[in-house]
Design an enzyme around this catalytic site. Structure first.
Site, short mmCIF file in Angstrom:
data_model
loop_
_atom_site.label_atom_id
_atom_site.label_comp_id
_atom_site.label_asym_id
_atom_site.label_seq_id
_atom_site.Cartn_x
_atom_site.Cartn_y
_atom_site.Cartn_z
N TYR A 53 0.83 -1.21 0.00
CA TYR A 53 0.00 0.00 0.00
C TYR A 53 0.86 1.25 0.00
CZ TYR A 53 -3.78 -3.15 1.51
OH TYR A 53 -4.70 -4.17 1.61
N SER A 238 -13.11 -5.31 1.41
CA SER A 238 -13.98 -4.71 0.39
C SER A 238 -15.45 -5.02 0.63
CB SER A 238 -13.57 -5.17 -1.02
OG SER A 238 -14.01 -4.24 -2.00
N LEU A 240 -17.78 -3.08 0.73
CA LEU A 240 -18.58 -2.22 -0.13
C LEU A 240 -18.24 -2.42 -1.62
CD1 LEU A 240 -18.60 1.15 1.86
CD2 LEU A 240 -20.29 -0.68 1.87
N GLY A 243 -16.35 0.31 -3.06
CA GLY A 243 -17.16 1.52 -3.06
C GLY A 243 -18.42 1.44 -3.89
N LEU A 245 -21.07 -0.43 -3.70
CA LEU A 245 -22.32 -0.60 -2.97
C LEU A 245 -22.75 0.66 -2.22
CD1 LEU A 245 -21.74 -4.25 -1.74
CD2 LEU A 245 -23.66 -3.47 -3.16
N GLY A 247 -23.34 3.21 -3.87
CA GLY A 247 -24.19 3.82 -4.89
C GLY A 247 -23.58 5.03 -5.57
N LYS A 248 -22.34 5.38 -5.19
CA LYS A 248 -21.78 6.62 -5.72
C LYS A 248 -21.37 6.53 -7.19
CE LYS A 248 -17.13 5.71 -3.83
NZ LYS A 248 -16.14 6.20 -2.85
#
Length: 350
Positions: A53, A238, A240, A243, A245, A247-248
């Site tokens: 990372y 993860s 989401l 990301g 999920l 909705g963005k």
């Protein structure tokens, strides 16, 4: 905050784990400092990072997140005993990390030393193999025929695993790491390590972190059942779906600074027509029950039998607070039924 045992380790960890992979690319040192302060105030004691990372991974971002955490630990040394710190050694395939070669014993020992220096700590609570030396069904490679399972020679893989285990054992005996775990592994991988650890009296894995979310449930039930009965903590990453999920990204939106605006190592493999349809259905369901889509997704992961601690990540304090709040939400029978209907309609959307 709820706390759970980290597999067979005896460590108590919060059922929320603070993921850190955006620190160094999307987030600054100050952003990270603020997130760690909020997490500790909420009772989160489990932080997860990796030598690879920040993300997206590249030679310039390599090690940046560990350095950021190390800076924080140097300034807050009195808090080291309050956190369970996890990091990971990268597997093969990245040319700028050990020339992309498979993980071996000597490289693991060297990687542990390098992580300790970047993290400004004397020990790592949980040291993880980020992905195995053989190809595994993760990062979008879970469809039948994507690769040949038989290409991996089991005897050769077992020899490599045994060498890795001996290096881990050496690091544990030297006090550099306390426990170790897996990531992006399979039931065969877990069980082979368990078998080798028993046969050779070496440390057993205490955890595994794999992707698990409403769009990606391949580990249920087989791998998760394996974890429950072998006392291996299951740590979803993860939750989401990168990301999605939240909705963005609906209708092709790409909010400024969001991860999907950055070049992805494996491409946007989660962005499919079925994923978009499933996500919209979950977004609509969340609105009907007066919670956010992210809270719906996180509350669902939390309640899955066998899940120990869920790894969350955020780029803003607002997102972090929203995510933490999700773990206080209990899903009603009606909401659970609505989730199941969508899941049955879109069982493998990406």
């Amino acid at each position: 905050m709820q706390y759970v045992k980290l597999g067979s380790s005896g460590l108590d960890v919060s059922n929320i784990c603070l993921g850190t992979m955006t620190w160094g690319t999307q987030n600054t040192q100050q952003d990270a400092n603020d997130q760690m302060a909020v997490a500790l105030e909420a009772g989160i004691n489990f932080f997860d990072t990796a030598e690879m990372y920040s993300v997206p991974p590249n030679a310039d971002s390599y090690g940046k997140t560990e350095i950021i955490i190390g800076n924080w630990l140097k300034a807050n040394s009195d808090k080291r005993q309050d956190i369970v710190l996890a990091t990971k050694i990268a597997g093969p395939g990245l040319s700028y990390i050990r020339d992309g070669r498979p993980v071996n014993g000597a490289d693991l020992i060297s990687a542990v030393d390098d992580s300790l220096k970047r993290l400004n700590t004397d020990y790592i609570d949980l040291y993880q193999i980020h992905w195995p030396n053989r190809t595994s069904p993760h990062f979008g490679k879970h469809w039948p025929g994507f690769y040949k399972l038989s290409d991996a020679e089991s005897a050769e893989q077992s020899l490599q695993m045994a060498e890795i285990l001996k290096a881990i054992d050496e690091c544990i005996k030297q006090g550099k790491i306390r426990h170790w775990g897996l990531s992006n592994e399979t039931p065969w991988g877990i069980n082979q390590y368990l078998k080798l650890s028993e046969e050779q009296s070496l440390p057993r894995p205490v955890s595994i972190q794999n992707e698990f979310n409403l769009l990606h449930t391949k580990d249920w039930p087989y791998l998760i059942e394996n974890c429950i009965h072998e006392e291996v903590a299951y740590l979803p990453w993860s939750p989401l779906a990168a990301g999605a999920l939240s909705g963005k990204y609906a209708d092709g939106q790409r909010p400024a600074g969001s991860r999907w605006t950055l070049v992805q190592r494996n491409g946007l493999f989660r962005d499919t027509p079925y994923s978009r349809q499933a996500t919209q259905a979950y977004v609509d369901l969340a609105k009907q029950h007066n919670i956010t889509p992210s809270q719906l997704a996180l509350a669902w992961v939390k309640q899955v039998d066998g899940v120990s601690s869920t790894i969350i990540g955020a780029t803003t304090i607002e997102q972090l607070n929203e995510d933490i709040t999700a773990f206080n939400i209990e899903l009603s029978d009606e909401l659970q039924a609505g989730i199941m209907r969508i899941m049955q309609q879109y069982p493998v959307p990406f």
